[in-house]
Write a protein that holds these residues in place. Structure first.
Motif, PDB file in Angstrom:
ATOM      1  N   PRO A 117      48.140 -47.603  12.084  1.00  0.00           N
ATOM      2  CA  PRO A 117      46.840 -48.227  11.745  1.00  0.00           C
ATOM      3  C   PRO A 117      45.946 -47.385  10.832  1.00  0.00           C
ATOM      4  O   PRO A 117      45.144 -47.944  10.090  1.00  0.00           O
ATOM      5  CB  PRO A 117      46.176 -48.452  13.110  1.00  0.00           C
ATOM      6  CG  PRO A 117      46.976 -47.676  14.110  1.00  0.00           C
ATOM      7  CD  PRO A 117      48.345 -47.529  13.543  1.00  0.00           C
ATOM      8  N   TRP A 118      46.031 -46.047  10.859  1.00  0.00           N
ATOM      9  CA  TRP A 118      45.189 -45.230   9.975  1.00  0.00           C
ATOM     10  C   TRP A 118      45.973 -44.835   8.727  1.00  0.00           C
ATOM     11  O   TRP A 118      47.150 -44.459   8.828  1.00  0.00           O
ATOM     12  CB  TRP A 118      44.797 -43.914  10.661  1.00  0.00           C
ATOM     13  CG  TRP A 118      43.748 -44.041  11.728  1.00  0.00           C
ATOM     14  CD1 TRP A 118      42.973 -45.126  12.005  1.00  0.00           C
ATOM     15  CD2 TRP A 118      43.371 -43.013  12.654  1.00  0.00           C
ATOM     16  NE1 TRP A 118      42.133 -44.849  13.045  1.00  0.00           N
ATOM     17  CE2 TRP A 118      42.346 -43.558  13.464  1.00  0.00           C
ATOM     18  CE3 TRP A 118      43.775 -41.701  12.883  1.00  0.00           C
ATOM     19  CZ2 TRP A 118      41.738 -42.837  14.486  1.00  0.00           C
ATOM     20  CZ3 TRP A 118      43.170 -40.977  13.889  1.00  0.00           C
ATOM     21  CH2 TRP A 118      42.161 -41.547  14.689  1.00  0.00           C
ATOM     22  N   ASN A 119      45.313 -44.893   7.578  1.00  0.00           N
ATOM     23  CA  ASN A 119      45.970 -44.330   6.402  1.00  0.00           C
ATOM     24  C   ASN A 119      45.713 -42.817   6.375  1.00  0.00           C
ATOM     25  O   ASN A 119      45.027 -42.282   7.259  1.00  0.00           O
ATOM     26  CB  ASN A 119      45.537 -45.037   5.111  1.00  0.00           C
ATOM     27  CG  ASN A 119      44.057 -44.817   4.819  1.00  0.00           C
ATOM     28  OD1 ASN A 119      43.468 -43.829   5.255  1.00  0.00           O
ATOM     29  ND2 ASN A 119      43.463 -45.742   4.076  1.00  0.00           N
ATOM     30  N   SER A 120      46.233 -42.138   5.355  1.00  0.00           N
ATOM     31  CA  SER A 120      46.140 -40.667   5.328  1.00  0.00           C
ATOM     32  C   SER A 120      44.679 -40.216   5.321  1.00  0.00           C
ATOM     33  O   SER A 120      44.292 -39.301   6.056  1.00  0.00           O
ATOM     34  CB  SER A 120      46.824 -40.111   4.091  1.00  0.00           C
ATOM     35  OG  SER A 120      48.140 -40.528   4.079  1.00  0.00           O
ATOM     36  N   TYR A 121      43.892 -40.876   4.482  1.00  0.00           N
ATOM     37  CA  TYR A 121      42.488 -40.480   4.356  1.00  0.00           C
ATOM     38  C   TYR A 121      41.755 -40.649   5.686  1.00  0.00           C
ATOM     39  O   TYR A 121      41.024 -39.765   6.145  1.00  0.00           O
ATOM     40  CB  TYR A 121      41.812 -41.305   3.255  1.00  0.00           C
ATOM     41  CG  TYR A 121      40.340 -41.008   3.165  1.00  0.00           C
ATOM     42  CD1 TYR A 121      39.890 -39.836   2.554  1.00  0.00           C
ATOM     43  CD2 TYR A 121      39.403 -41.871   3.747  1.00  0.00           C
ATOM     44  CE1 TYR A 121      38.538 -39.534   2.516  1.00  0.00           C
ATOM     45  CE2 TYR A 121      38.057 -41.581   3.707  1.00  0.00           C
ATOM     46  CZ  TYR A 121      37.625 -40.405   3.092  1.00  0.00           C
ATOM     47  OH  TYR A 121      36.299 -40.099   3.066  1.00  0.00           O
ATOM     48  N   GLU A 122      41.990 -41.787   6.319  1.00  0.00           N
ATOM     49  CA  GLU A 122      41.330 -42.058   7.617  1.00  0.00           C
ATOM     50  C   GLU A 122      41.751 -41.048   8.685  1.00  0.00           C
ATOM     51  O   GLU A 122      40.932 -40.610   9.498  1.00  0.00           O
ATOM     52  CB  GLU A 122      41.652 -43.483   8.091  1.00  0.00           C
ATOM     53  CG  GLU A 122      40.931 -44.551   7.283  1.00  0.00           C
ATOM     54  CD  GLU A 122      41.507 -45.954   7.475  1.00  0.00           C
ATOM     55  OE1 GLU A 122      40.763 -46.918   7.245  1.00  0.00           O
ATOM     56  OE2 GLU A 122      42.711 -46.084   7.825  1.00  0.00           O
ATOM     57  N   THR A 123      43.013 -40.667   8.653  1.00  0.00           N
ATOM     58  CA  THR A 123      43.508 -39.693   9.643  1.00  0.00           C
ATOM     59  C   THR A 123      42.802 -38.357   9.450  1.00  0.00           C
ATOM     60  O   THR A 123      42.309 -37.749  10.403  1.00  0.00           O
ATOM     61  CB  THR A 123      45.045 -39.516   9.504  1.00  0.00           C
ATOM     62  OG1 THR A 123      45.647 -40.799   9.510  1.00  0.00           O
ATOM     63  CG2 THR A 123      45.613 -38.672  10.631  1.00  0.00           C
ATOM     64  N   CYS A 124      42.752 -37.892   8.185  1.00  0.00           N
ATOM     65  CA  CYS A 124      42.090 -36.604   7.905  1.00  0.00           C
ATOM     66  C   CYS A 124      40.617 -36.651   8.335  1.00  0.00           C
ATOM     67  O   CYS A 124      40.115 -35.707   8.955  1.00  0.00           O
ATOM     68  CB  CYS A 124      42.158 -36.277   6.418  1.00  0.00           C
ATOM     69  SG  CYS A 124      43.796 -35.832   5.879  1.00  0.00           S
ATOM     70  N   ALA A 125      39.968 -37.748   8.000  1.00  0.00           N
ATOM     71  CA  ALA A 125      38.546 -37.859   8.316  1.00  0.00           C
ATOM     72  C   ALA A 125      38.340 -37.815   9.830  1.00  0.00           C
ATOM     73  O   ALA A 125      37.442 -37.127  10.338  1.00  0.00           O
ATOM     74  CB  ALA A 125      37.984 -39.155   7.725  1.00  0.00           C
ATOM     75  N   ALA A 126      39.198 -38.528  10.579  1.00  0.00           N
ATOM     76  CA  ALA A 126      39.047 -38.567  12.037  1.00  0.00           C
ATOM     77  C   ALA A 126      39.286 -37.187  12.649  1.00  0.00           C
ATOM     78  O   ALA A 126      38.565 -36.757  13.552  1.00  0.00           O
ATOM     79  CB  ALA A 126      40.017 -39.590  12.622  1.00  0.00           C
ATOM     80  N   VAL A 127      40.286 -36.492  12.123  1.00  0.00           N
ATOM     81  CA  VAL A 127      40.588 -35.142  12.637  1.00  0.00           C
ATOM     82  C   VAL A 127      39.404 -34.209  12.350  1.00  0.00           C
ATOM     83  O   VAL A 127      38.936 -33.480  13.231  1.00  0.00           O
ATOM     84  CB  VAL A 127      41.894 -34.586  12.010  1.00  0.00           C
ATOM     85  CG1 VAL A 127      42.047 -33.086  12.273  1.00  0.00           C
ATOM     86  CG2 VAL A 127      43.115 -35.329  12.538  1.00  0.00           C
ATOM     87  N   GLY A 128      38.893 -34.259  11.113  1.00  0.00           N
ATOM     88  CA  GLY A 128      37.779 -33.395  10.724  1.00  0.00           C
ATOM     89  C   GLY A 128      36.562 -33.650  11.596  1.00  0.00           C
ATOM     90  O   GLY A 128      35.918 -32.720  12.087  1.00  0.00           O
ATOM     91  N   GLU A 129      36.293 -34.924  11.801  1.00  0.00           N
ATOM     92  CA  GLU A 129      35.122 -35.308  12.594  1.00  0.00           C
ATOM     93  C   GLU A 129      35.251 -34.799  14.030  1.00  0.00           C
ATOM     94  O   GLU A 129      34.329 -34.218  14.589  1.00  0.00           O
ATOM     95  CB  GLU A 129      35.044 -36.837  12.594  1.00  0.00           C
ATOM     96  CG  GLU A 129      33.673 -37.392  12.917  1.00  0.00           C
ATOM     97  CD  GLU A 129      33.681 -38.903  12.700  1.00  0.00           C
ATOM     98  OE1 GLU A 129      33.309 -39.626  13.618  1.00  0.00           O
ATOM     99  OE2 GLU A 129      34.117 -39.340  11.594  1.00  0.00           O
ATOM    100  N   ARG A 130      36.441 -34.982  14.628  1.00  0.00           N
ATOM    101  CA  ARG A 130      36.638 -34.581  16.018  1.00  0.00           C
ATOM    102  C   ARG A 130      36.460 -33.068  16.188  1.00  0.00           C
ATOM    103  O   ARG A 130      35.797 -32.607  17.097  1.00  0.00           O
ATOM    104  CB  ARG A 130      38.033 -35.019  16.480  1.00  0.00           C
ATOM    105  CG  ARG A 130      38.429 -34.500  17.860  1.00  0.00           C
ATOM    106  CD  ARG A 130      37.552 -35.068  18.986  1.00  0.00           C
ATOM    107  NE  ARG A 130      37.655 -36.495  19.132  1.00  0.00           N
ATOM    108  CZ  ARG A 130      38.533 -37.109  19.963  1.00  0.00           C
ATOM    109  NH1 ARG A 130      39.335 -36.407  20.704  1.00  0.00           N
ATOM    110  NH2 ARG A 130      38.573 -38.425  20.022  1.00  0.00           N
ATOM    111  N   ILE A 131      37.029 -32.300  15.262  1.00  0.00           N
ATOM    112  CA  ILE A 131      36.952 -30.839  15.414  1.00  0.00           C
ATOM    113  C   ILE A 131      35.506 -30.366  15.238  1.00  0.00           C
ATOM    114  O   ILE A 131      35.018 -29.538  16.002  1.00  0.00           O
ATOM    115  CB  ILE A 131      37.921 -30.132  14.443  1.00  0.00           C
ATOM    116  CG1 ILE A 131      39.368 -30.420  14.879  1.00  0.00           C
ATOM    117  CG2 ILE A 131      37.692 -28.620  14.417  1.00  0.00           C
ATOM    118  CD1 ILE A 131      40.435 -29.971  13.923  1.00  0.00           C
ATOM    119  N   CYS A 132      34.807 -30.939  14.256  1.00  0.00           N
ATOM    120  CA  CYS A 132      33.408 -30.531  14.025  1.00  0.00           C
ATOM    121  C   CYS A 132      32.513 -30.917  15.210  1.00  0.00           C
ATOM    122  O   CYS A 132      31.582 -30.206  15.557  1.00  0.00           O
ATOM    123  CB  CYS A 132      32.870 -31.153  12.737  1.00  0.00           C
ATOM    124  SG  CYS A 132      33.610 -30.427  11.276  1.00  0.00           S
TER     125      CYS A 132
END
Ligand code: ATP
Ligand code: MG
Length: 390
Positions: A117-132
């Motif tokens: 369901p997530w494309n590459s950009y969405e995956t990166c954004a979600a990971v970045g958001e969670r860690i921050c």
């Protein structure tokens, strides 16, 4: 708990028709080296995974970092095909990086499974958001990150952090078998390492001139062979008694040609042994101009004692670079132990520097070494050094 490693291969990927053969060699090497522990190797196009029990993970890393053909490896976390699972894995990897003081990071995603369901950009954004969110002290830095969270979404999903460099090169055995002329010096173990990295399986031969060279000198060579065995997955070391050959040369050859004649005899003996072992080439630590026997003219003479290809990976290398490499692979501290490999008794004061091929061959042939060489070979002793020998 299981430890999961992603293995990256490099040059093997460039092989077209015979890539399978290289991959099988690599797999066999890993299996051989991991024989003592429970393990599974899985492969998918362009990707290998090694799964071991957590308590064996140090040993697995030791194997992965010393196996030619592996460009790098990374501790990875295998995920179910659920977005939340990716974020959980990313948290775990980020925690490990943060605990070692790292703060700036970025996420990178490769997605070949387009049904996720997530494309590459969405995956990166979600990971970045969670860690921050969890670690406000961290920030995304796309240009100069201190750690990277990699997400690969293929037929399965895995998340991994830092890639640890491997040995690179080609799997041992893919280039056949080479016979390494292994002295106790700095150069020849490095030459062996370089050729193992290019896919040669190695056997080694040491010419022992007891009592002119001591038992300690031989043991030093055994220790050097053990270091090489870490890369090759085991090694066979032949010790050939060389004293009688050396004495005959000293008695009969002109003084300025003794070293060259000895080098010729070593080459001929190595040739015969290599043929017996079905080795397809010889390997030496020679470097152009390093000593009198290593000028182009003199190498031409020693080369004339064999029809096998002679691999001299250090031929154009400066000593300082060889020393640095010897330190990196762990042979230097053994090589510099004080036991001399070559006795001054047999070293002429003014060795011939540019032998004329015809003359050198006539001298060599006049020595009548054949029966002594045959005897030396018959008395050669084999020591099998298995992988992981203490
Ligand atoms: P090394 O540091 O490898 O001993 P070197 O600079 O001492 O090399 P030489 O002694 O001329 O150079 O030897 C050249 C090569 O011949 C070595 O690198 C090695 O491959 C081989 N060689 C020399 N002595 C022996 C020996 N006793 N047994 C086996 N091979 C030898
Ligand atoms: Mg030497």
């Amino acid at each position: 708990m299981e430890a999961f490693f992603l293995i990256k291969i490099g040059e093997i990927l460039l092989k077209l028709g015979n890539r399978k053969e290289f991959e099988t060699r690599l797999r066999n090497q890993l299996k051989k080296k991991l024989a003592g522990i429970r393990h599974t190797i899985e492969d998918y196009p362009g990707r290998y995974f090694l799964i071991v029990d957590e308590e064996d993970s140090d040993q697995a890393e030791e194997v992965l970092s010393h196996t030619p053909g592996i460009n790098g490896y990374a501790r990875a976390i295998k995920c179910k095909k659920k977005p939340e699972d990716i974020l959980f894995a990313a948290e775990k990897l980020a925690e490990a990086a943060i605990s070692s003081g790292k703060r700036r990071f970025k996420a990178e995603t490769r997605r070949s499974d387009k049904s996720f369901p997530w494309n590459s950009y969405e995956t990166c954004a979600a990971v970045g958001e969670r860690i921050c969110e969890l670690h406000p002290e961290c920030s995304v830095d796309l240009h100069d990150p201190e750690f990277i969270i990699n997400v690969e979404i293929r037929e399965r999903i895995y998340v991994f952090g830092e890639t640890i460099p491997g040995t690179r090169g080609l799997p041992v055995g893919s280039g056949g078998m080479g016979l390494l002329l292994l002295s106790g010096g700095i150069d020849s173990p490095v030459a062996g390492y370089l050729m193992a990295k290019r896919g040669l399986n190695l056997s080694a031969v040491y010419f022992h001139a007891y009592p002119y060279t001591s038992e300690e000198a031989r043991l030093k060579v055994v220790e050097l062979a053990k270091v090489l065995a870490v890369y090759t997955g085991g090694i066979r070391l032949w010790t050939v008694p060389f004293t009688e050959v050396q004495m005959a040369i000293k008695a009969k050859a002109p003084e300025n040609a003794t070293t060259l004649m000895m080098r010729g005899a070593m080459m001929e003996l190595s040739h015969c042994l290599a043929r017996k072992l079905h080795a397809n080439c010889l390997v030496t630590g020679e470097s152009l101009g390093q000593v009198a026997s290593q000028t182009a003219e003199n190498l031409r003479f020693t080369q004339s004692r064999t029809t096998l290809a002679v691999m001299r990976p250090l031929i154009g290398t400066d000593k300082e670079d060889t020393v640095n490499l010897a330190k990196t692979i762990g042979t230097y501290r053994i090589s510099i132990l004080p036991y001399e490999d070559c006795c001054v008794l047999f070293s002429p004061k003014h060795p011939v520097l540019k032998a004329k091929l015809g003359e050198a061959i006539s001298i060599y042939e006049s020595l009548g070494l054949a029966p002594l060489l045959e005897k030396a070979l018959a008395e050669a002793e084999l020591l099998k050094i298995p992988y992981g020998n203490p």
